[in-house]
Design a protein around this motif. Sequence first.
Motif, mmCIF file in Angstrom:
data_model
loop_
_atom_site.group_PDB
_atom_site.id
_atom_site.type_symbol
_atom_site.label_atom_id
_atom_site.label_comp_id
_atom_site.label_asym_id
_atom_site.label_seq_id
_atom_site.Cartn_x
_atom_site.Cartn_y
_atom_site.Cartn_z
ATOM 1 N N ALA A 47 8.860 3.447 -4.074
ATOM 2 C CA ALA A 47 7.935 2.383 -4.480
ATOM 3 C C ALA A 47 8.689 1.073 -4.632
ATOM 4 C CB ALA A 47 7.234 2.752 -5.786
ATOM 5 N N TYR A 48 9.844 1.128 -5.263
ATOM 6 C CA TYR A 48 10.663 -0.076 -5.464
ATOM 7 C C TYR A 48 11.073 -0.674 -4.114
ATOM 8 C CZ TYR A 48 14.252 -3.139 -7.385
ATOM 9 O OH TYR A 48 14.992 -4.234 -7.738
ATOM 10 N N VAL A 49 11.515 0.178 -3.198
ATOM 11 C CA VAL A 49 11.950 -0.290 -1.882
ATOM 12 C C VAL A 49 10.790 -0.949 -1.131
ATOM 13 C CG1 VAL A 49 12.761 0.483 0.399
ATOM 14 C CG2 VAL A 49 13.875 1.318 -1.681
ATOM 15 N N HIS A 50 9.608 -0.372 -1.201
ATOM 16 C CA HIS A 50 8.437 -0.947 -0.518
ATOM 17 C C HIS A 50 8.072 -2.306 -1.104
ATOM 18 C CE1 HIS A 50 7.706 2.485 2.022
ATOM 19 N NE2 HIS A 50 7.518 3.303 0.998
ATOM 20 N N VAL A 51 8.117 -2.435 -2.416
ATOM 21 C CA VAL A 51 7.797 -3.722 -3.043
ATOM 22 C C VAL A 51 8.865 -4.752 -2.678
ATOM 23 C CG1 VAL A 51 7.437 -4.951 -5.224
ATOM 24 C CG2 VAL A 51 6.502 -2.654 -4.923
ATOM 25 N N SER A 52 10.104 -4.328 -2.645
ATOM 26 C CA SER A 52 11.188 -5.222 -2.245
ATOM 27 C C SER A 52 10.992 -5.705 -0.806
ATOM 28 C CB SER A 52 12.534 -4.496 -2.385
ATOM 29 O OG SER A 52 13.591 -5.331 -1.973
ATOM 30 N N ALA A 53 10.558 -4.814 0.063
ATOM 31 C CA ALA A 53 10.288 -5.194 1.455
ATOM 32 C C ALA A 53 9.161 -6.220 1.518
ATOM 33 C CB ALA A 53 9.932 -3.962 2.282
ATOM 34 N N ARG A 63 0.848 -1.205 0.000
ATOM 35 C CA ARG A 63 0.000 0.000 0.000
ATOM 36 C C ARG A 63 0.881 1.253 0.000
ATOM 37 N NH1 ARG A 63 -2.931 -3.591 2.828
ATOM 38 N NH2 ARG A 63 -2.259 -2.957 4.900
ATOM 39 N N SER A 64 1.985 1.197 0.734
ATOM 40 C CA SER A 64 2.937 2.323 0.708
ATOM 41 C C SER A 64 3.552 2.480 -0.680
ATOM 42 C CB SER A 64 4.041 2.115 1.749
ATOM 43 O OG SER A 64 3.507 2.164 3.051
ATOM 44 N N ALA A 65 3.803 1.362 -1.342
ATOM 45 C CA ALA A 65 4.338 1.419 -2.710
ATOM 46 C C ALA A 65 3.342 2.108 -3.642
ATOM 47 C CB ALA A 65 4.657 0.017 -3.213
#
Length: 186
Positions: free
Chosen positions: A134-140, A120-122
């Motif tokens: 966005a990339y970092v959030h999806v990676s997390a 959701r943050s992404a």
Amino acid sequence: MASFLYLLFFFFFFFFFSPFLSCSMASSPSPSPSSLIQSTCSLTSNYDFCVATLQSDPHSLKANDVRSLSTIAVTMASATAKSTSRYATAQAKNATEAAAARSGFRTCAEKYRYAGEALRSALDSLAGENYDYAYVHVSAAQEYASACGRLYQRSSGVAYPDAMAEREEDLKRLCGTAMDIISQLG
């Protein structure tokens, strides 16, 4: 008399041949992927999965840029994380599961809930054109899915269920595709 024969011929043709015509039209192949989906997915690590995933969402037909496709991919990953969290929560409450397995499912439910929050943050980051975030959030989110399997076995001491392993792989593939698409932005 001629008009009667004409009418008879028309009804004969209509009733006997129209089902064959409609069947041949109905069985026409599905539309090919849009050029936007093709060009975007050609830059991902799994072209076939990317195309199939994006085409499965009707919104992709109206997508007019890569950002729209990335939003669709992240939304699909988010739905998967949410449904997996619900599944793990239900399994944790299942009275037939051993106490150790219920503990593992509770751990996974928590990790998938965190994955959903990260996704959701992404989506928020994509909307704000903050593509790195966005990339970092999806990676997390992808890492939360991976952590579930490791922590399940550690906390429960029993084998990781196949159903959870499949769900983990699904989310990891969706996240991988979303990251590949986000990488094409800005």
